[in-house]
Write a protein that holds these residues in place. Sequence first.
Motif, PDB file in Angstrom:
ATOM      1  N   GLU A   1       0.754  -1.435  -0.048  1.00 29.94           N
ATOM      2  CA  GLU A   1      -0.041  -0.099  -0.013  1.00 29.94           C
ATOM      3  C   GLU A   1       0.730   1.124   0.001  1.00 29.94           C
ATOM      4  O   GLU A   1       1.999   1.481   0.782  1.00 29.94           O
ATOM      5  CB  GLU A   1      -0.767  -0.056   1.251  1.00 29.94           C
ATOM      6  N   ILE A   2       0.542   2.075  -0.972  1.00 28.39           N
ATOM      7  CA  ILE A   2       1.320   3.514  -0.863  1.00 28.39           C
ATOM      8  C   ILE A   2       0.512   4.690  -0.912  1.00 28.39           C
ATOM      9  O   ILE A   2      -0.682   4.570  -1.361  1.00 28.39           O
ATOM     10  CB  ILE A   2       2.190   3.531  -2.316  1.00 28.39           C
ATOM     11  N   GLY A   3       0.891   5.965  -0.527  1.00 34.31           N
ATOM     12  CA  GLY A   3       0.059   6.774  -0.772  1.00 34.31           C
ATOM     13  C   GLY A   3       0.419   7.552  -2.264  1.00 34.31           C
ATOM     14  O   GLY A   3       1.567   7.729  -2.711  1.00 34.31           O
ATOM     15  N   ALA A   4      -0.696   7.809  -2.776  1.00 42.45           N
ATOM     16  CA  ALA A   4      -0.596   8.348  -4.250  1.00 42.45           C
ATOM     17  C   ALA A   4       0.268   9.575  -4.521  1.00 42.45           C
ATOM     18  O   ALA A   4       0.044  10.519  -3.974  1.00 42.45           O
ATOM     19  CB  ALA A   4      -1.817   8.507  -4.939  1.00 42.45           C
ATOM     20  N   PRO A   5       1.404   9.421  -5.203  1.00 40.41           N
ATOM     21  CA  PRO A   5       2.209  10.367  -5.443  1.00 40.41           C
ATOM     22  C   PRO A   5       1.501  11.393  -6.448  1.00 40.41           C
ATOM     23  O   PRO A   5       0.528  10.849  -7.144  1.00 40.41           O
ATOM     24  CB  PRO A   5       3.623   9.845  -6.054  1.00 40.41           C
ATOM     25  N   ALA A   6       1.861  12.563  -6.701  1.00 39.11           N
ATOM     26  CA  ALA A   6       1.055  13.441  -7.420  1.00 39.11           C
ATOM     27  C   ALA A   6       0.481  13.144  -8.930  1.00 39.11           C
ATOM     28  O   ALA A   6      -0.407  13.155  -9.487  1.00 39.11           O
ATOM     29  CB  ALA A   6       1.882  15.069  -7.695  1.00 39.11           C
ATOM     30  N   GLU A   7       1.784  12.512  -9.710  1.00 41.82           N
ATOM     31  CA  GLU A   7       1.451  11.939 -10.806  1.00 41.82           C
ATOM     32  C   GLU A   7       0.327  10.824 -11.019  1.00 41.82           C
ATOM     33  O   GLU A   7      -0.418  10.810 -11.703  1.00 41.82           O
ATOM     34  CB  GLU A   7       2.775  11.169 -11.773  1.00 41.82           C
ATOM     35  N   LEU A   8       0.495  10.079 -10.102  1.00 41.01           N
ATOM     36  CA  LEU A   8      -0.609   8.935  -9.967  1.00 41.01           C
ATOM     37  C   LEU A   8      -2.034   9.580  -9.414  1.00 41.01           C
ATOM     38  O   LEU A   8      -3.064   9.095 -10.169  1.00 41.01           O
ATOM     39  CB  LEU A   8      -0.188   7.768  -9.358  1.00 41.01           C
ATOM     40  N   ALA A   9      -1.795  10.370  -8.643  1.00 40.83           N
ATOM     41  CA  ALA A   9      -3.160  10.884  -8.012  1.00 40.83           C
ATOM     42  C   ALA A   9      -3.660  11.707  -9.297  1.00 40.83           C
ATOM     43  O   ALA A   9      -4.992  11.581  -9.529  1.00 40.83           O
ATOM     44  CB  ALA A   9      -2.845  11.984  -6.947  1.00 40.83           C
ATOM     45  N   ASP A  10      -3.169  12.439 -10.066  1.00 37.67           N
ATOM     46  CA  ASP A  10      -3.710  13.183 -11.342  1.00 37.67           C
ATOM     47  C   ASP A  10      -4.140  12.115 -12.101  1.00 37.67           C
ATOM     48  O   ASP A  10      -5.350  12.547 -12.792  1.00 37.67           O
ATOM     49  CB  ASP A  10      -2.653  14.164 -11.884  1.00 37.67           C
ATOM     50  N   ALA A  11      -3.566  11.104 -12.566  1.00 36.10           N
ATOM     51  CA  ALA A  11      -4.050  10.343 -13.210  1.00 36.10           C
ATOM     52  C   ALA A  11      -5.303   9.545 -13.024  1.00 36.10           C
ATOM     53  O   ALA A  11      -6.218   9.339 -13.788  1.00 36.10           O
ATOM     54  CB  ALA A  11      -2.784   9.138 -13.726  1.00 36.10           C
ATOM     55  N   PHE A  12      -5.392   9.331 -11.741  1.00 32.55           N
ATOM     56  CA  PHE A  12      -6.711   8.680 -11.187  1.00 32.55           C
ATOM     57  C   PHE A  12      -7.594   9.350 -10.750  1.00 32.55           C
ATOM     58  O   PHE A  12      -8.944   9.217 -10.664  1.00 32.55           O
ATOM     59  CB  PHE A  12      -6.296   7.686  -9.969  1.00 32.55           C
ATOM     60  N   GLY A  13      -7.287  11.013 -10.861  1.00 29.26           N
ATOM     61  CA  GLY A  13      -8.385  12.028 -10.449  1.00 29.26           C
ATOM     62  C   GLY A  13      -8.693  11.682  -8.780  1.00 29.26           C
ATOM     63  O   GLY A  13      -9.931  12.264  -8.602  1.00 29.26           O
ATOM     64  N   VAL A  14      -7.594  11.745  -7.945  1.00 32.44           N
ATOM     65  CA  VAL A  14      -7.836  11.690  -6.734  1.00 32.44           C
ATOM     66  C   VAL A  14      -6.969  12.523  -5.889  1.00 32.44           C
ATOM     67  O   VAL A  14      -5.931  12.860  -6.443  1.00 32.44           O
ATOM     68  CB  VAL A  14      -7.656   9.986  -6.146  1.00 32.44           C
ATOM     69  N   PRO A  15      -7.085  12.822  -4.715  1.00 24.91           N
ATOM     70  CA  PRO A  15      -6.210  13.634  -4.069  1.00 24.91           C
ATOM     71  C   PRO A  15      -4.875  12.924  -3.633  1.00 24.91           C
ATOM     72  O   PRO A  15      -4.706  11.785  -3.644  1.00 24.91           O
ATOM     73  CB  PRO A  15      -6.903  13.846  -2.781  1.00 24.91           C
ATOM     74  N   ALA A  16      -3.769  13.927  -3.640  1.00 25.23           N
ATOM     75  CA  ALA A  16      -2.427  13.217  -3.648  1.00 25.23           C
ATOM     76  C   ALA A  16      -2.468  12.479  -2.163  1.00 25.23           C
ATOM     77  O   ALA A  16      -2.979  13.001  -1.254  1.00 25.23           O
ATOM     78  CB  ALA A  16      -1.301  14.151  -3.580  1.00 25.23           C
ATOM     79  N   GLY A  17      -1.747  11.472  -1.986  1.00 24.53           N
ATOM     80  CA  GLY A  17      -1.829  10.823  -0.771  1.00 24.53           C
ATOM     81  C   GLY A  17      -2.820   9.664  -0.688  1.00 24.53           C
ATOM     82  O   GLY A  17      -2.979   8.772   0.381  1.00 24.53           O
ATOM     83  N   THR A  18      -3.854   9.617  -1.667  1.00 27.62           N
ATOM     84  CA  THR A  18      -4.901   8.594  -1.736  1.00 27.62           C
ATOM     85  C   THR A  18      -4.203   7.381  -1.691  1.00 27.62           C
ATOM     86  O   THR A  18      -3.259   7.130  -2.302  1.00 27.62           O
ATOM     87  CB  THR A  18      -5.742   8.881  -2.785  1.00 27.62           C
ATOM     88  N   MET A  19      -4.611   6.283  -0.865  1.00 31.40           N
ATOM     89  CA  MET A  19      -4.306   5.112  -0.558  1.00 31.40           C
ATOM     90  C   MET A  19      -4.403   4.321  -1.832  1.00 31.40           C
ATOM     91  O   MET A  19      -5.571   4.170  -2.424  1.00 31.40           O
ATOM     92  CB  MET A  19      -4.721   4.179   0.563  1.00 31.40           C
ATOM     93  N   LEU A  20      -3.217   3.642  -2.488  1.00 30.89           N
ATOM     94  CA  LEU A  20      -3.266   2.825  -3.592  1.00 30.89           C
ATOM     95  C   LEU A  20      -2.676   1.441  -3.512  1.00 30.89           C
ATOM     96  O   LEU A  20      -2.003   1.382  -2.070  1.00 30.89           O
ATOM     97  CB  LEU A  20      -2.590   3.536  -4.762  1.00 30.89           C
ATOM     98  N   LEU A  21      -3.048   0.649  -3.959  1.00 30.62           N
ATOM     99  CA  LEU A  21      -2.441  -0.701  -4.190  1.00 30.62           C
ATOM    100  C   LEU A  21      -1.568  -0.910  -5.168  1.00 30.62           C
ATOM    101  O   LEU A  21      -1.879  -0.715  -6.343  1.00 30.62           O
ATOM    102  CB  LEU A  21      -3.336  -1.853  -3.947  1.00 30.62           C
ATOM    103  N   GLU A  22      -0.125  -0.975  -4.962  1.00 31.83           N
ATOM    104  CA  GLU A  22       0.730  -1.032  -5.777  1.00 31.83           C
ATOM    105  C   GLU A  22       1.095  -2.501  -5.934  1.00 31.83           C
ATOM    106  O   GLU A  22       1.602  -3.209  -4.863  1.00 31.83           O
ATOM    107  CB  GLU A  22       2.170  -0.396  -5.356  1.00 31.83           C
ATOM    108  N   ARG A  23       0.848  -3.099  -7.322  1.00 29.69           N
ATOM    109  CA  ARG A  23       1.213  -4.729  -7.367  1.00 29.69           C
ATOM    110  C   ARG A  23       2.380  -4.765  -8.643  1.00 29.69           C
ATOM    111  O   ARG A  23       2.465  -4.245  -9.558  1.00 29.69           O
ATOM    112  CB  ARG A  23      -0.069  -5.257  -7.930  1.00 29.69           C
ATOM    113  N   SER A  24       3.465  -5.362  -8.061  1.00 27.61           N
ATOM    114  CA  SER A  24       4.603  -5.659  -8.922  1.00 27.61           C
ATOM    115  C   SER A  24       4.342  -7.316  -9.392  1.00 27.61           C
ATOM    116  O   SER A  24       4.349  -8.112  -8.287  1.00 27.61           O
ATOM    117  CB  SER A  24       5.864  -5.330  -8.097  1.00 27.61           C
TER     118      SER A  24
END
Length: 198
Positions: free
Chosen positions: A56-79
């Motif tokens: 789990e990560i807080g959305a950095p600005a680039e990903l937050a913008d892409a998802f249309g959510v506030p920066a820091g929104t919890m994301l599930l990162e899957r590698s």
Amino acid sequence: MSYDCQRTPVVRDNGRHQWEKDRARAPKAVRFTSGATEHDTGLHRPDLIFHARYREIGAPAELADAFGVPAGTMLLERSYRTRHGAENAPLALVTSYLVHAMIAVNPALLEEANEPWPGGTQSQLHSVGIELDRVEERLVARPPTPAEARDLDLPSGAPVILLRKTSYDVGDRVVNLADVTLPADRTELLFTTRLERW
């Protein structure tokens, strides 16, 4: 295109997205028989060694913008690192992101131990009521970083292909972002555009 005969060639055709969508609602036994990797390589499930790591990560600005959510929104990162059992290097380096709150209603989606998920990401999203409308893929090529060259076991001078895959649901919401690093010495990209007849 010629390939190193000692490496598994990958043909990534954009028709794979419809193939995945068609399977998303199929019975688990059908979905479990093969996935996108098998589709792209012609290999069979027993030929593959699959590894997934979730965090789990807080959305950095680039990903937050892409998802249309506030920066820091919890994301599930899957590698994901999938390789042919006879090879040391993975077929690609894949990092995928989902908005945690969007998928948390199905706790099974939060567990890396449930990978590989029968039917892949579209089936996972279907399990929480999300249907994909379209997938957008952007590609660029560049020299690999030292870590990419090592991880993909690239020959000297071989570039990588960077693919950003953005999946939109039927409400035009971004529901999945995936960054895929492909070894250009053994990957072919095939785009087939079907045209509706007049």
